[in-house]
Design a protein around this motif. Structure first.
Motif, mmCIF file in Angstrom:
data_model
loop_
_atom_site.group_PDB
_atom_site.id
_atom_site.type_symbol
_atom_site.label_atom_id
_atom_site.label_comp_id
_atom_site.label_asym_id
_atom_site.label_seq_id
_atom_site.Cartn_x
_atom_site.Cartn_y
_atom_site.Cartn_z
ATOM 1 N N VAL A 51 0.912 -1.186 0.145
ATOM 2 C CA VAL A 51 0.072 -0.090 0.105
ATOM 3 C C VAL A 51 0.729 1.308 0.107
ATOM 4 O O VAL A 51 1.677 1.347 0.771
ATOM 5 C CB VAL A 51 -0.970 0.041 1.256
ATOM 6 N N GLN A 106 -3.029 4.188 -0.674
ATOM 7 C CA GLN A 106 -3.672 3.537 -1.903
ATOM 8 C C GLN A 106 -3.058 1.998 -2.265
ATOM 9 O O GLN A 106 -1.847 1.965 -2.052
ATOM 10 C CB GLN A 106 -3.318 4.305 -3.166
ATOM 11 N N ILE A 107 -3.855 1.108 -2.487
ATOM 12 C CA ILE A 107 -3.462 -0.285 -2.740
ATOM 13 C C ILE A 107 -2.733 -0.516 -4.054
ATOM 14 O O ILE A 107 -3.250 0.159 -5.088
ATOM 15 C CB ILE A 107 -4.690 -1.215 -2.610
ATOM 16 N N VAL A 150 -8.111 -7.826 -1.519
ATOM 17 C CA VAL A 150 -8.207 -6.281 -1.806
ATOM 18 C C VAL A 150 -9.362 -5.755 -1.353
ATOM 19 O O VAL A 150 -9.254 -4.679 -0.519
ATOM 20 C CB VAL A 150 -7.851 -6.072 -3.278
ATOM 21 N N LEU A 151 -10.542 -6.381 -1.349
ATOM 22 C CA LEU A 151 -11.919 -5.940 -0.971
ATOM 23 C C LEU A 151 -11.752 -5.799 0.408
ATOM 24 O O LEU A 151 -12.391 -4.771 1.181
ATOM 25 C CB LEU A 151 -12.887 -6.798 -1.572
ATOM 26 N N LYS A 199 -9.795 -3.038 2.010
ATOM 27 C CA LYS A 199 -10.225 -1.729 1.759
ATOM 28 C C LYS A 199 -11.330 -1.359 2.660
ATOM 29 O O LYS A 199 -11.425 -0.470 3.020
ATOM 30 C CB LYS A 199 -10.530 -1.624 0.232
ATOM 31 N N ASP A 200 -12.362 -2.193 2.650
ATOM 32 C CA ASP A 200 -13.503 -2.001 3.396
ATOM 33 C C ASP A 200 -13.385 -2.312 4.978
ATOM 34 O O ASP A 200 -14.240 -1.726 5.499
ATOM 35 C CB ASP A 200 -14.841 -2.905 2.731
ATOM 36 N N THR A 258 -6.677 1.297 8.874
ATOM 37 C CA THR A 258 -5.278 1.486 9.125
ATOM 38 C C THR A 258 -4.906 0.801 10.225
ATOM 39 O O THR A 258 -3.742 1.494 10.761
ATOM 40 C CB THR A 258 -5.005 3.195 9.196
#
Length: 340
Positions: free
Chosen positions: A52, A56-57, A139-140, A143-144, A148
């Motif tokens: 990351v 941002q991935i 990834v999903l 992100k969701d 952090t």
């Protein structure tokens, strides 16, 4: 140690994660250290590593040993505008995701769920069991769900998963229209149906629901007592056997109470027979037919039916209360003291 050795020691050369302990996502502790270009990235089976860059991935790596370079970091290279053959240390957050199957995740109803049963009407029901899931879209999920944080364990999303499972199973049982009496024989089928119903909710956050087990669906105590009473009435459907049972119980009670004498025996026996005949009349009316009379056509107890009949000794008097034989000129029963 020279200055060059000190600076070189600040560069990370091996990136790996060994201890999972039920952890779903682990952030590699790079802190302010820079990753050396050409460093080794070791991703074990059932792991996924994600780079990351500034939130941002970027690049995703599957199982294997990878040598980091601009060739296998295309997204990170593009984000930082690196030239081909770039060989300087760089900074990036690295996350390891545990792709194994997380089993034995408990679920249960916090409060009773109100359902409509075709036989008992509106009832309250509790249930509990367990489920299993795994990360299917790293990834999903990162992100969701992760954000952090430094680490994420299964307990971090237990509340969300529990609420989703309980809501889905409650809704599914209500739609199935399965009577309460038949639920215990349908646990496996309900578990499979629950997976199909709940999977869209899990897929939306990058998870796959692999198993749902229903261990128990329980009813309130008053409903269970109602079921017990109904079972008892079904067992007492054979009235002849029920009358015999009542008679035997009365005799047994009299035998266990020797102080009652003949009066206790006669009264207990008469009560047992009377109760059996009363139930016969009740069930006969419920079934639309009259109750069958006893063999002699007399609904009284044997002692009361023989009262006033001559006996072998010539006496014609019997006590109407206990059935004891009386002298012809007796005015009170010598056994129970009742007036003749």
């Amino acid at each position: 140690m020279g200055l060059f050795d000190f600076i070189r020691g600040q560069f990370i050369e091996v990136i790996e994660w060994l201890d999972d302990r039920g952890i779903m996502v682990h952030r590699f502790p790079a802190y302010d250290n820079a990753i050396k270009m050409g460093a080794k990235l070791i991703v074990r089976e059932s792991q996924t590593a994600i780079f990351v860059n500034e939130g941002q991935i970027a690049d995703v790596f599957g199982p294997g040993t990878h040598t980091l370079s601009t060739q296998n970091l295309p997204v990170l290279t593009a984000l930082n505008s690196w030239k081909y053959g770039f060989n300087s240390p760089f900074k990036s957050d690295v996350y390891f995701l545990n792709m194994t199957n997380f089993t034995d995740q408990k679920w249960g109803t916090t409060n009773p769920v109100i359902l409509r049963d075709p036989e008992f009407g509106i009832i309250r029901m509790r249930g509990f069991g367990n489920c299993s899931f795994r990360i299917s879209d790293p990834v999903l999920f990162l992100k969701d769900i992760f954000g952090t944080k430094q680490e994420l364990t299964t307990t971090g999303i237990t509340g969300f998963l529990k609420a989703s499972v309980v809501s889905g199973i409650s809704d599914m049982i209500g739609e199935s229209k399965i009577p309460v009496a038949d639920l215990a024989s349908s646990y496996d089928e309900l578990g499979r149906l629950a997976i199909d119903k709940l999977q869209p909710n899990f897929s939306a956050i990058g998870l796959t629901l692999t198993n749902v087990t229903i261990e128990n669906l329980s009813l309130p105590e008053e409903v269970e007592k109602m079921i017990d009473r109904k079972s008892s009435m079904s067992i007492a459907g054979n009235l002849d056997d029920y009358m015999k049972y009542q008679t035997a119980e009365a005799i047994r009670e009299a035998a266990n109470n020797p102080d009652g004498g003949a009066a206790g025996t006669g009264a207990g026996l008469g009560a047992g027979m009377a109760m059996g005949q009363m139930m016969g009349q009740m069930f006969g009316q419920m079934n639309g037919r009259p109750a069958e009379p006893s063999a002699g056509g007399d609904q009284r107890s044997p002692q009361a039916a023989n009262a006033g009949q001559p006996s072998a000794s010539g006496s014609k008097k019997f006590c109407s209360e206990c059935g004891s034989r009386l002298n012809d000129n007796a005015k009170f029963c010598s056994d129970c003291g009742s007036k003749v």
